[in-house]
Write an enzyme that holds these catalytic residues in place. Structure first.
Site, PDB file in Angstrom:
ATOM      1  N   HIS A   1       0.817  -1.220   0.000  1.00 47.45           N
ATOM      2  CA  HIS A   1       0.000   0.000   0.000  1.00 47.45           C
ATOM      3  C   HIS A   1       0.854   1.276   0.000  1.00 47.45           C
ATOM      4  O   HIS A   1       0.328   2.362  -0.229  1.00 47.45           O
ATOM      5  CB  HIS A   1      -1.035  -0.022   1.139  1.00 47.45           C
ATOM      6  CG  HIS A   1      -0.529   0.370   2.481  1.00 47.45           C
ATOM      7  ND1 HIS A   1      -0.194  -0.537   3.459  1.00 47.45           N
ATOM      8  CD2 HIS A   1      -0.308   1.589   3.024  1.00 47.45           C
ATOM      9  CE1 HIS A   1       0.201   0.108   4.535  1.00 47.45           C
ATOM     10  NE2 HIS A   1       0.147   1.403   4.305  1.00 47.45           N
TER      11      HIS A   1
ATOM     12  N   ASP B   1       0.159  -7.585   1.821  1.00 47.38           N
ATOM     13  CA  ASP B   1       0.561  -6.171   1.778  1.00 47.38           C
ATOM     14  C   ASP B   1       2.095  -6.044   1.784  1.00 47.38           C
ATOM     15  O   ASP B   1       2.684  -5.523   2.729  1.00 47.38           O
ATOM     16  CB  ASP B   1      -0.071  -5.436   2.967  1.00 47.38           C
ATOM     17  CG  ASP B   1       0.051  -3.919   2.852  1.00 47.38           C
ATOM     18  OD1 ASP B   1       0.513  -3.438   1.793  1.00 47.38           O
ATOM     19  OD2 ASP B   1      -0.300  -3.228   3.822  1.00 47.38           O
TER      20      ASP B   1
ATOM     21  N   SER C   1       4.046   2.362   8.407  1.00 46.36           N
ATOM     22  CA  SER C   1       3.736   1.348   7.395  1.00 46.36           C
ATOM     23  C   SER C   1       4.928   1.045   6.514  1.00 46.36           C
ATOM     24  O   SER C   1       5.662   1.965   6.135  1.00 46.36           O
ATOM     25  CB  SER C   1       2.627   1.856   6.479  1.00 46.36           C
ATOM     26  OG  SER C   1       1.411   1.776   7.125  1.00 46.36           O
TER      27      SER C   1
END
Ligand code: 4AZ
Length: 254
Positions: A64, A110, A200
């Site tokens: 992402h 992810d 992230s």
């Protein structure tokens, strides 16, 4: 005396507001040499995500963090505790995101691999980390690091922060408020401690191996929502394949 009372009340205020200085959430400031595999993935020169050094020219991040972005707007900074200065700043040439990462269906798979235009120079502040071959047992105390928010909807940190968190077993994570936890995810949580937005793509490390990639979470350090990480051991076959492909690839066109 009067000053001491003010300090005391201020401290109580901070404790009750759930606030302490220096957080990833609930973490502490560190030098890059204690997590030399940590990189900052930047968009137009601003910190956006974490990334992890795998080799001189290959890094790992979250899908992402890269999907839908041109490689030409991405750079990586390594070897500095500050995201905005020092160390080595290198352009991204190309990336491969997991083909089965499909938002908004769910957040499975992810992960992505990134190739740099120039190789990194390894030193005490810039080192690769091996990929875990087995998923960490529940209760393992893992460390997560990054320049992300220090609380839900709060600003990021200029200085690199780390926090130690226990791994939660998959069954109990399934029973939390989340829906759609899949078995390529690891959960970790402790009261007042978490990764948060801007972390992230960064590393979750246990036993000097990369066990997870910061993926998502509802809120940060929320009592009923653990932080969720891509399980590196489960995704290892895809990662190794993608690393092979990206090493062979010609430079990205454009
Ligand atoms: C995010 O938005 C994010 N609490 C990453 C990790 C966590 C929450 C949000 C984990 O990128």
């Amino acid at each position: 005396m009067y000053i001491q009372w003010i300090v005391l009340f201020a401290s109580f205020g901070q404790i009750f507001a759930g606030w302490t200085p220096e957080r990833i959430v609930g973490g502490q400031s560190v030098k890059i040499s204690s997590v030399p595999w940590q990189a900052s993935l930047q968009v137009w020169g601003e910190h956006d995500c974490g990334a992890v050094i795998y080799s001189k020219q290959v890094l790992i991040t979250a899908a992402h963090c890269v999907v839908g972005r041109l490689p030409s707007i991405l750079t990586v900074r390594v070897g500095s505790s500050l995201w905005n200065s020092g160390g080595q700043l290198v352009n991204v040439s190309h990336y491969i995101a997991h083909e089965n990462y499909h938002l908004p269906a769910n957040e499975s798979n992810d992960v992505a691999v990134i190739r740099l235009q120039k190789p990194l120079r390894f030193n005490k502040n810039v080192k690769p980390i091996p990929l875990a071959t087995t998923s960490p047992a529940s209760g393992s105390l893992a460390i997560v690091s990054g320049w992300g928010s220090t609380g839900w909807q709060m600003a990021g940190s200029t200085n690199l922060l780390v926090v130690k968190l226990p791994i939660i077993d998959y069954e109990s994570c399934l029973k939390t408020a989340y829906q759609g936890i899949t078995d390529d995810m690891i959960c970790a949580a402790a009261p007042g401690k978490d990764s948060c937005s801007g972390d992230s793509g960064g590393p979750l490390v246990f036993g000097d191996q990369l066990v997870g990639i910061v993926s998502f979470g509802r809120d940060c350090a929320h009592p009923t929502y653990p932080g969720v990480y891509a399980d590196v051991a489960k995704l290892r076959p895809w990662l190794l394949q993608a690393i092979k492909r990206i090493q062979q690839a010609k430079q990205h066109i454009k």
